[in-house]
Design a protein around this motif. Structure first.
Motif, PDB file in Angstrom:
ATOM      1  N   PHE A  88       1.238  -1.532   0.039  1.00 28.86           N
ATOM      2  CA  PHE A  88       0.337  -0.085  -0.181  1.00 28.86           C
ATOM      3  C   PHE A  88       1.280   1.687   0.134  1.00 28.86           C
ATOM      4  O   PHE A  88      -0.114   2.790  -0.878  1.00 28.86           O
ATOM      5  N   GLY A  89       1.904   0.790   0.645  1.00 25.14           N
ATOM      6  CA  GLY A  89       2.809   2.187   0.949  1.00 25.14           C
ATOM      7  C   GLY A  89       3.971   2.374  -0.976  1.00 25.14           C
ATOM      8  O   GLY A  89       3.558   4.067  -0.864  1.00 25.14           O
ATOM      9  N   TYR A  90       3.715   1.691  -1.300  1.00 26.27           N
ATOM     10  CA  TYR A  90       4.777   1.681  -2.639  1.00 26.27           C
ATOM     11  C   TYR A  90       3.844   2.168  -3.337  1.00 26.27           C
ATOM     12  O   TYR A  90       3.758   3.089  -3.813  1.00 26.27           O
ATOM     13  N   LYS A  91       2.165   1.311  -3.359  1.00 25.37           N
ATOM     14  CA  LYS A  91       1.287   2.591  -4.285  1.00 25.37           C
ATOM     15  C   LYS A  91       1.236   4.299  -4.323  1.00 25.37           C
ATOM     16  O   LYS A  91       0.640   4.577  -5.050  1.00 25.37           O
ATOM     17  N   GLN A 143       4.139   5.881  -5.436  1.00 24.88           N
ATOM     18  CA  GLN A 143       3.866   6.067  -6.726  1.00 24.88           C
ATOM     19  C   GLN A 143       2.717   6.756  -7.057  1.00 24.88           C
ATOM     20  O   GLN A 143       2.850   7.184  -8.707  1.00 24.88           O
ATOM     21  N   SER A 144       1.561   6.648  -7.066  1.00 19.08           N
ATOM     22  CA  SER A 144       0.551   7.531  -7.354  1.00 19.08           C
ATOM     23  C   SER A 144       1.345   9.274  -7.120  1.00 19.08           C
ATOM     24  O   SER A 144       0.489  10.100  -7.756  1.00 19.08           O
ATOM     25  N   HIS A 145       2.255   9.435  -6.903  1.00 19.02           N
ATOM     26  CA  HIS A 145       2.522  10.886  -6.505  1.00 19.02           C
ATOM     27  C   HIS A 145       4.035  10.712  -7.485  1.00 19.02           C
ATOM     28  O   HIS A 145       4.402  11.967  -7.589  1.00 19.02           O
ATOM     29  N   VAL A 146       4.550   9.988  -8.148  1.00 17.75           N
ATOM     30  CA  VAL A 146       5.734  10.697  -9.488  1.00 17.75           C
ATOM     31  C   VAL A 146       5.180  11.087 -10.142  1.00 17.75           C
ATOM     32  O   VAL A 146       4.030  10.372 -10.631  1.00 17.75           O
ATOM     33  N   HIS A 148      10.551  11.893 -11.148  1.00 14.83           N
ATOM     34  CA  HIS A 148      10.976  11.681 -10.127  1.00 14.83           C
ATOM     35  C   HIS A 148       9.356  11.785  -9.064  1.00 14.83           C
ATOM     36  O   HIS A 148       8.434  11.480  -9.458  1.00 14.83           O
ATOM     37  N   LEU A 149      10.076  11.802  -7.792  1.00 15.44           N
ATOM     38  CA  LEU A 149       9.231  11.499  -7.073  1.00 15.44           C
ATOM     39  C   LEU A 149       9.816  13.165  -6.116  1.00 15.44           C
ATOM     40  O   LEU A 149      10.555  13.686  -5.219  1.00 15.44           O
ATOM     41  N   ALA A 180       5.460  14.842  -2.255  1.00 15.87           N
ATOM     42  CA  ALA A 180       5.253  14.216  -1.467  1.00 15.87           C
ATOM     43  C   ALA A 180       4.461  14.403  -0.523  1.00 15.87           C
ATOM     44  O   ALA A 180       3.920  13.904   0.872  1.00 15.87           O
ATOM     45  N   ARG A 181       4.805  15.763  -0.939  1.00 12.31           N
ATOM     46  CA  ARG A 181       3.964  16.613   1.125  1.00 12.31           C
ATOM     47  C   ARG A 181       2.696  15.932   1.091  1.00 12.31           C
ATOM     48  O   ARG A 181       2.296  15.989   1.726  1.00 12.31           O
ATOM     49  N   ASN A 182       2.063  15.447  -0.751  1.00  7.41           N
ATOM     50  CA  ASN A 182       1.039  14.998  -0.393  1.00  7.41           C
ATOM     51  C   ASN A 182       0.254  13.574  -0.179  1.00  7.41           C
ATOM     52  O   ASN A 182       0.155  13.445  -0.450  1.00  7.41           O
ATOM     53  N   MET A 183       1.169  13.212  -0.045  1.00  7.82           N
ATOM     54  CA  MET A 183       1.371  11.661  -0.140  1.00  7.82           C
ATOM     55  C   MET A 183       0.342  11.193   1.688  1.00  7.82           C
ATOM     56  O   MET A 183       0.847  12.355   2.808  1.00  7.82           O
TER      57      MET A 183
END
Length: 161
Positions: A89-92, A95-98, A102-103, A108-111
């Motif tokens: 779930f963390g990986y997903k 990935q949803s913010h890449v 690049h991330l 990343a602040r939106n993760m």
């Protein structure tokens, strides 16, 4: 690796104070995540929890190839975020913010990290670490069994000839 940074293979990189502008200082218990790669699916695949820092240096910095997560103590246990981002779930979530390959820190602040009270985070960490310890013991036992089977095969072959 997932257990931290192997400082024995590091190369020293010394820069002047003006060169560290824009770089983040690495702190004990930070979580580092791969933030740039040649292919987007590799972003977030390597994660480590900083368990020690060399005492030879006053400060250690890292570049934008890595995303550093520092937990606010009393609110988020850094190991909780480490284990979360190691999970499927963390990986997903990563990935949803890449964007592209690049991330960015802005993305990343939106993760999101599923939040539970600190006591529950500690309980979850204890369970995970107990299960990981059981897995490590099982791996050790399997390796011993594998070695014993090799010896047994050698005995069978010796007796056959």
């Amino acid at each position: 690796d997932y257990s931290g940074i192997d400082w024995s293979i590091s190369k020293d990189g010394f820069v002047g104070n003006s060169s560290t502008n824009g770089l983040r200082e690495l702190k004990l218990h930070d979580v580092l995540i791969t933030a740039s790669a040649h292919s987007s699916e590799h972003i977030g695949k390597k994660i480590c929890f900083v368990t020690k820092l060399p005492k030879d240096y006053k400060k250690i910095y890292f570049c934008g190839e890595l995303l550093g997560i520092s937990a606010k103590r009393g609110f988020l246990n850094p190991k909780y975020s480490f284990y979360y981002f190691l999970s499927h779930f963390g990986y997903k979530e990563i990935q949803s913010h890449v964007k592209g390959v690049h991330l960015t820190s802005g993305q990343a602040r939106n993760m999101s990290i599923p939040f539970t009270p600190p006591a529950e985070q500690d309980r979850i960490i204890d369970i995970i670490e107990e299960l990981f310890s059981d897995l490590d013991n099982a791996i050790e036992n399997l390796n011993k069994t594998k070695d014993q089977i090799w010896v047994y095969k050698q005995v069978v072959l010796k007796n056959a000839f």
